[in-house]
Write a protein that holds these residues in place. Structure first.
Motif, PDB file in Angstrom:
ATOM      1  N   ARG A   1      -5.200  -3.000  -3.560  1.00 38.77           N
ATOM      2  CA  ARG A   1      -4.188  -4.047  -3.451  1.00 38.77           C
ATOM      3  C   ARG A   1      -3.490  -3.891  -2.108  1.00 38.77           C
ATOM      4  NH1 ARG A   1      -3.098  -9.012  -5.805  1.00 38.77           N
ATOM      5  NH2 ARG A   1      -0.921  -9.523  -5.447  1.00 38.77           N
TER       6      ARG A   1
ATOM      7  N   GLU B   1      -6.354  -8.564  -3.401  1.00 37.70           N
ATOM      8  CA  GLU B   1      -7.129  -7.483  -4.002  1.00 37.70           C
ATOM      9  C   GLU B   1      -8.542  -7.463  -3.429  1.00 37.70           C
ATOM     10  OE1 GLU B   1      -5.208  -6.556  -8.398  1.00 37.70           O
ATOM     11  OE2 GLU B   1      -7.182  -7.499  -8.235  1.00 37.70           O
TER      12      GLU B   1
ATOM     13  N   ASN C   1      -1.308  -0.249  -3.851  1.00 39.62           N
ATOM     14  CA  ASN C   1      -1.826   0.516  -4.969  1.00 39.62           C
ATOM     15  C   ASN C   1      -3.334   0.301  -5.049  1.00 39.62           C
ATOM     16  OD1 ASN C   1      -2.416  -1.847  -6.874  1.00 39.62           O
ATOM     17  ND2 ASN C   1      -0.219  -2.124  -6.519  1.00 39.62           N
TER      18      ASN C   1
ATOM     19  N   LYS D   1      -6.967   0.921  -7.915  1.00 40.80           N
ATOM     20  CA  LYS D   1      -7.469   1.295  -9.235  1.00 40.80           C
ATOM     21  C   LYS D   1      -8.890   1.829  -9.109  1.00 40.80           C
ATOM     22  CE  LYS D   1      -6.573  -2.837 -10.793  1.00 40.80           C
ATOM     23  NZ  LYS D   1      -6.459  -4.041 -11.652  1.00 40.80           N
TER      24      LYS D   1
ATOM     25  N   THR E   1     -12.201   2.420 -11.440  1.00 39.73           N
ATOM     26  CA  THR E   1     -12.767   2.006 -12.721  1.00 39.73           C
ATOM     27  C   THR E   1     -14.152   2.610 -12.893  1.00 39.73           C
ATOM     28  OG1 THR E   1     -11.586  -0.105 -12.568  1.00 39.73           O
ATOM     29  CG2 THR E   1     -13.340   0.045 -14.205  1.00 39.73           C
TER      30      THR E   1
ATOM     31  N   GLN F   1     -10.155   3.295 -16.709  1.00 36.26           N
ATOM     32  CA  GLN F   1      -9.514   2.818 -15.481  1.00 36.26           C
ATOM     33  C   GLN F   1      -8.160   3.500 -15.302  1.00 36.26           C
ATOM     34  OE1 GLN F   1      -7.637  -1.323 -14.909  1.00 36.26           O
ATOM     35  NE2 GLN F   1      -9.660  -1.578 -13.998  1.00 36.26           N
ATOM     36  N   ARG F   2      -7.856   3.835 -14.057  1.00 35.86           N
ATOM     37  CA  ARG F   2      -6.544   4.406 -13.768  1.00 35.86           C
ATOM     38  C   ARG F   2      -6.024   3.830 -12.466  1.00 35.86           C
ATOM     39  NH1 ARG F   2      -4.736  10.765 -14.472  1.00 35.86           N
ATOM     40  NH2 ARG F   2      -2.587  10.279 -15.126  1.00 35.86           N
ATOM     41  N   LYS F   3      -4.745   3.507 -12.483  1.00 36.45           N
ATOM     42  CA  LYS F   3      -4.096   2.890 -11.335  1.00 36.45           C
ATOM     43  C   LYS F   3      -3.207   3.921 -10.641  1.00 36.45           C
ATOM     44  CE  LYS F   3      -1.216  -1.138 -10.161  1.00 36.45           C
ATOM     45  NZ  LYS F   3      -0.504  -2.313 -10.729  1.00 36.45           N
TER      46      LYS F   3
END
Length: 230
Positions: free
Chosen positions: A77, A82, A151, A153, A155, A170-172
């Motif tokens: 982002r 994105e 930020n 992510k 996945t 998934q982690r952000k």
């Protein structure tokens, strides 16, 4: 007392049966919950070695069975936009490397129970994604703040269990600091992607990646044919 019991024996028998049934249902629910937890895939995306951007991204399989990783994607982002790209394969890998050492060309493959995979530093993963977009700078000589990352992510798309259905994790992460040199995960745990809508989205990702790979292969073959013809 006995006279009251005899007079109400039928009702007492009904309540005793209902109570016994309730106990059996309770234990059946516990057994089913334990079985379901064992059958659920548990994939963790974690940050190792501090909270700097040069910390490493680790993928761990905490499921009861092995998983097979199909794809790993990075979504950045930045600039209110994105950018999503697959980071499954290594950009610097050569075809000859895949003959005896497949792990040197791709992150795709099986991951045993309790095993973890080191994807490399988050900085390298961000650079790999940025290289494919002209709006993002991937110059190693520039500080990371040139990407203006807010930020990102990570996945993971994988198959789990005998049925081979798609599951995802998934982690952000938030990027912070004066020169975007620090980062931290948004949530404590990794988000599980198991709902039907999420599965369909992951299926679409895989289909798009296959189509992109096929077009790149055809283009490379045509380029090599033209070069040979000269």
């Amino acid at each position: 007392m006995w006279e009251w019991i005899n007079d109400n024996a039928q009702a007492l028998s009904f309540f005793a049966s209902a109570g016994t049934l309730g106990v059996w249902l309770f234990y059946a629910h516990l057994l089913y919950s334990g079985f379901r937890r064992q059958r659920q895939a548990r994939i963790l995306v974690t940050q190792g070695w501090g909270q700097q951007i040069d910390s490493v991204c680790l993928i761990s399989n905490m499921s009861q069975e092995p998983i097979y990783i199909h794809s790993i994607t990075m979504t950045i982002r930045a600039y209110d936009t994105e950018y999503t790209e697959a980071i499954t394969d290594f950009d610097e890998a050569q075809p000859r490397d895949s003959e005896n050492h497949p792990k040197e060309v791709t992150r795709q493959g099986p991951l045993r129970v309790g095993e973890q995979m080191n994807l490399g530093t988050f900085r390298s993963l961000l650079r790999q994604t940025a290289k494919r977009h002209k709006d993002l700078s991937a110059d190693e000589s520039q500080p990371l703040h040139s990407l203006a990352v807010r930020n990102f992510k990570v996945t993971v798309v994988a198959s789990y269990g005998p049925e081979g259905g798609l599951i995802g994790a998934q982690r952000k992460f938030l990027v912070r600091g004066e020169e975007n040199q620090l980062m931290r995960p948004v949530a404590v745990s990794t988000k599980r992607m198991t709902r039907r809508r999420a599965r369909q989205k992951m299926q679409n990702w895989l289909e798009q990646q296959i189509s992109t790979t096929e077009r790149c292969t055809v283009a490379s073959r045509d380029k090599a044919t033209r070069s040979t013809g000269r």
